[in-house]
Design a protein around this motif. Structure first.
Motif, PDB file in Angstrom:
ATOM      1  N   ARG A 287       0.838  -1.022  -0.170  1.00  8.20           N
ATOM      2  CA  ARG A 287       0.187  -0.109  -0.037  1.00  8.20           C
ATOM      3  C   ARG A 287       0.936   1.355  -0.064  1.00  8.20           C
ATOM      4  O   ARG A 287       0.546   2.206  -0.881  1.00  8.20           O
ATOM      5  N   ALA A 288       1.963   1.225   0.924  1.00  9.07           N
ATOM      6  CA  ALA A 288       2.631   2.368   0.829  1.00  9.07           C
ATOM      7  C   ALA A 288       3.614   2.749  -0.551  1.00  9.07           C
ATOM      8  O   ALA A 288       3.748   3.810  -1.058  1.00  9.07           O
ATOM      9  N   LEU A 289       4.018   1.729  -1.122  1.00  6.37           N
ATOM     10  CA  LEU A 289       4.616   1.778  -2.494  1.00  6.37           C
ATOM     11  C   LEU A 289       3.635   2.240  -3.477  1.00  6.37           C
ATOM     12  O   LEU A 289       3.927   2.968  -4.359  1.00  6.37           O
ATOM     13  N   HIS A 290       2.550   1.823  -3.589  1.00  9.97           N
ATOM     14  CA  HIS A 290       1.413   2.205  -4.466  1.00  9.97           C
ATOM     15  C   HIS A 290       0.965   3.640  -4.113  1.00  9.97           C
ATOM     16  O   HIS A 290       1.114   4.588  -5.302  1.00  9.97           O
ATOM     17  N   ASP A 291       1.028   4.105  -2.958  1.00 11.36           N
ATOM     18  CA  ASP A 291       0.792   5.568  -2.667  1.00 11.36           C
ATOM     19  C   ASP A 291       1.996   6.267  -2.806  1.00 11.36           C
ATOM     20  O   ASP A 291       1.780   7.529  -3.487  1.00 11.36           O
ATOM     21  N   ALA A 292       3.391   5.895  -2.818  1.00 14.82           N
ATOM     22  CA  ALA A 292       4.306   6.720  -3.178  1.00 14.82           C
ATOM     23  C   ALA A 292       4.485   6.590  -4.732  1.00 14.82           C
ATOM     24  O   ALA A 292       5.675   7.079  -5.391  1.00 14.82           O
ATOM     25  N   GLY A 293       3.745   5.778  -5.414  1.00 12.71           N
ATOM     26  CA  GLY A 293       3.996   5.862  -7.103  1.00 12.71           C
ATOM     27  C   GLY A 293       4.933   4.797  -7.606  1.00 12.71           C
ATOM     28  O   GLY A 293       5.770   5.074  -8.541  1.00 12.71           O
ATOM     29  N   ILE A 294       5.226   3.824  -6.716  1.00 17.38           N
ATOM     30  CA  ILE A 294       6.535   3.100  -6.905  1.00 17.38           C
ATOM     31  C   ILE A 294       5.879   1.867  -7.329  1.00 17.38           C
ATOM     32  O   ILE A 294       4.996   1.010  -6.836  1.00 17.38           O
ATOM     33  N   ALA A 295       6.247   1.273  -8.564  1.00 19.46           N
ATOM     34  CA  ALA A 295       5.598   0.260  -9.243  1.00 19.46           C
ATOM     35  C   ALA A 295       5.998  -1.128  -8.631  1.00 19.46           C
ATOM     36  O   ALA A 295       7.107  -1.161  -8.494  1.00 19.46           O
ATOM     37  N   ILE A 296       5.186  -1.913  -8.354  1.00 20.16           N
ATOM     38  CA  ILE A 296       5.473  -3.171  -8.000  1.00 20.16           C
ATOM     39  C   ILE A 296       5.219  -4.431  -9.076  1.00 20.16           C
ATOM     40  O   ILE A 296       3.864  -4.239  -9.634  1.00 20.16           O
ATOM     41  N   PRO A 297       6.187  -5.356  -9.595  1.00 22.40           N
ATOM     42  CA  PRO A 297       7.455  -5.319  -9.063  1.00 22.40           C
ATOM     43  C   PRO A 297       8.467  -4.557  -9.982  1.00 22.40           C
ATOM     44  O   PRO A 297       9.707  -4.568  -9.887  1.00 22.40           O
ATOM     45  N   ALA A 298       8.051  -3.700 -10.870  1.00 20.96           N
ATOM     46  CA  ALA A 298       8.961  -3.157 -11.909  1.00 20.96           C
ATOM     47  C   ALA A 298      10.022  -2.384 -11.101  1.00 20.96           C
ATOM     48  O   ALA A 298      11.459  -2.090 -11.610  1.00 20.96           O
ATOM     49  N   GLN A 299       9.672  -1.694 -10.164  1.00 22.48           N
ATOM     50  CA  GLN A 299      10.627  -0.940  -9.433  1.00 22.48           C
ATOM     51  C   GLN A 299      11.028  -1.637  -7.933  1.00 22.48           C
ATOM     52  O   GLN A 299      12.269  -1.602  -7.743  1.00 22.48           O
ATOM     53  N   ILE A 300      10.169  -2.193  -7.125  1.00 23.30           N
ATOM     54  CA  ILE A 300      10.495  -3.052  -6.039  1.00 23.30           C
ATOM     55  C   ILE A 300       9.482  -4.124  -6.008  1.00 23.30           C
ATOM     56  O   ILE A 300       8.323  -4.023  -6.034  1.00 23.30           O
ATOM     57  N   SER A 301      10.427  -5.194  -5.650  1.00 15.54           N
ATOM     58  CA  SER A 301       9.542  -6.474  -5.524  1.00 15.54           C
ATOM     59  C   SER A 301       9.466  -6.863  -4.172  1.00 15.54           C
ATOM     60  O   SER A 301      10.032  -6.356  -3.208  1.00 15.54           O
ATOM     61  N   VAL A 302       8.422  -7.520  -3.738  1.00 17.51           N
ATOM     62  CA  VAL A 302       7.717  -7.807  -2.284  1.00 17.51           C
ATOM     63  C   VAL A 302       7.330  -9.181  -2.090  1.00 17.51           C
ATOM     64  O   VAL A 302       6.822  -9.792  -2.911  1.00 17.51           O
TER      65      VAL A 302
END
Length: 362
Positions: A287-302
């Motif tokens: 949720r935090a990554l989405h809100d920050a505009g960070i794409a999953i998994p293109a920029q950060i994998s979880v």
């Protein structure tokens, strides 16, 4: 007009404490109507008497006519009849514990045992009092569920619980917690926390990730500790030096994990993957990554841990470690109902790869 309130009748001098007797039929009533002794009526109603005699039939008919109900608690406290099995946890956390409880309950109820669920709220005095009460009620077994402190104090406490239960022929079973080597009489059914996280890190390394963070509570409880060790194992296997700055302290809630992630990614933009102690934390991270505009998994994998049902429905769906919660409950239940205990069990886990992990960003 004056209303006079009559004096209440004096209490009986020899009255015994406790609840007043209800209107239900007693064993003596059944024996009297069937014209048999109380001992005979008791044997018949306990299923320990031959079923072809006239007295047997009279007892069953009398019990039905009077609506007699066997006092199961009294019988269990006398060491006969079906005994209960207690599932005890600090709190009832979501579907993971519920699934474990379901596995134990399936076994317990199939054998005719009452299955009870109790929570302590993390209060050690309340936990000790609960164990004492359960022993007084002649419980068959106590399943102590979930993470515990990895301390000598816990081992002493567990030994005390085991001794209390052993006095009434019951046993203590740890579920989802590693065995206590110095206390082999305490059964343990666990699953591979450490190996599960290790496999998650291995998966990320295989995708090219080198800057991998860990999100967890980082305390001395057994589950967080084992999963954190798995993270360190995975890094060591890949020849990646452990960096304490890439550990993210968080409580086991999505809100806590989200807040911790917001602060962390501002300080560490070089991180390309995050391994989470639980799926609950992983949901907050996503949720935090989405809100920050960070794409999953293109920029950060979880990567998460537990494989809660909802995580397959996230966008993207969560890569996570599936733990055999139902099987842990089943095995503990089998021991609780009198099955053979062959020593501690550590069940395998499985990495479930979904859409939240991908190749490291260019």
């Amino acid at each position: 007009m004056t209303t006079t309130i009559a004096d209440e009748p004096p209490a009986r001098r020899n009255a015994t404490p406790g609840p007043e007797r209800g209107g239900g039929a007693t064993l003596a009533d059944v024996a009297r109507l069937a014209d048999v002794s109380r001992a005979t009526a008791s044997r018949v109603l306990a299923g320990r008497a031959a079923g072809k005699s006239a007295s047997h039939a009279r007892v069953l008919a009398a019990a039905e006519e009077l609506g007699y109900v066997v006092n199961g608690l009294a019988r269990s406290m006398m060491g006969v009849g079906r005994r209960s099995i207690a599932f005890v946890s600090s709190i009832m956390v979501g579907p993971t514990f519920a699934t474990m409880a379901g596995g134990a309950e399936d076994i317990a109820t199939a054998k005719g045992h009452l299955f009870t669920m109790c929570t302590t709220g993390g209060d050690l005095d309340r936990e000790a009092a609960l164990i004492e009460t359960l022993s007084e009620q002649r419980v068959a077994a106590v399943l102590l569920v979930g993470s515990t402190p990895a301390t000598e104090e816990f081992e002493r406490r567990a030994q005390g619980y085991s001794d209390t239960l052993a006095r009434v022929g019951a046993r203590l079973i740890l579920c989802g917690r590693a065995a206590l080597p110095e206390h082999p009489q305490i059964a343990s059914i666990d699953y591979d926390h450490r190996g599960g996280v290790r496999s998650g890190v291995e998966h990320l390394v295989g995708l090219g990730h080198r800057r991998i963070a860990f999100v967890g509570s980082l305390d001395d409880m057994t589950t967080p500790h084992q999963r954190f060790l798995g993270y360190q194992d995975g890094l060591a296997d890949a020849g990646i030096e452990f960096d304490a700055d890439l550990t993210v302290q968080s409580g086991n809630s999505s809100d806590d994990a989200a807040s911790a992630t917001v602060a962390f990614i501002e300080r560490h933009p070089e991180v390309t993957a995050m391994v989470c102690q639980t799926d609950v934390m992983a949901v907050g991270v996503c949720r935090a990554l989405h809100d920050a505009g960070i794409a999953i998994p293109a920029q950060i994998s979880v990567v998460g841990f537990d494989d809660m049902q909802l995580v397959a429905d996230l966008t993207p769906s969560l890569t996570t470690v599936r733990a055999p919660f139902h099987r842990v409950g089943e095995l503990a239940g089998r021991i609780a109902v009198g099955g053979v205990y062959d020593g501690p069990a550590v069940l395998p886990v499985e990495l479930i790869v979904r859409g939240s992990t991908g190749p490291v960003r260019a």
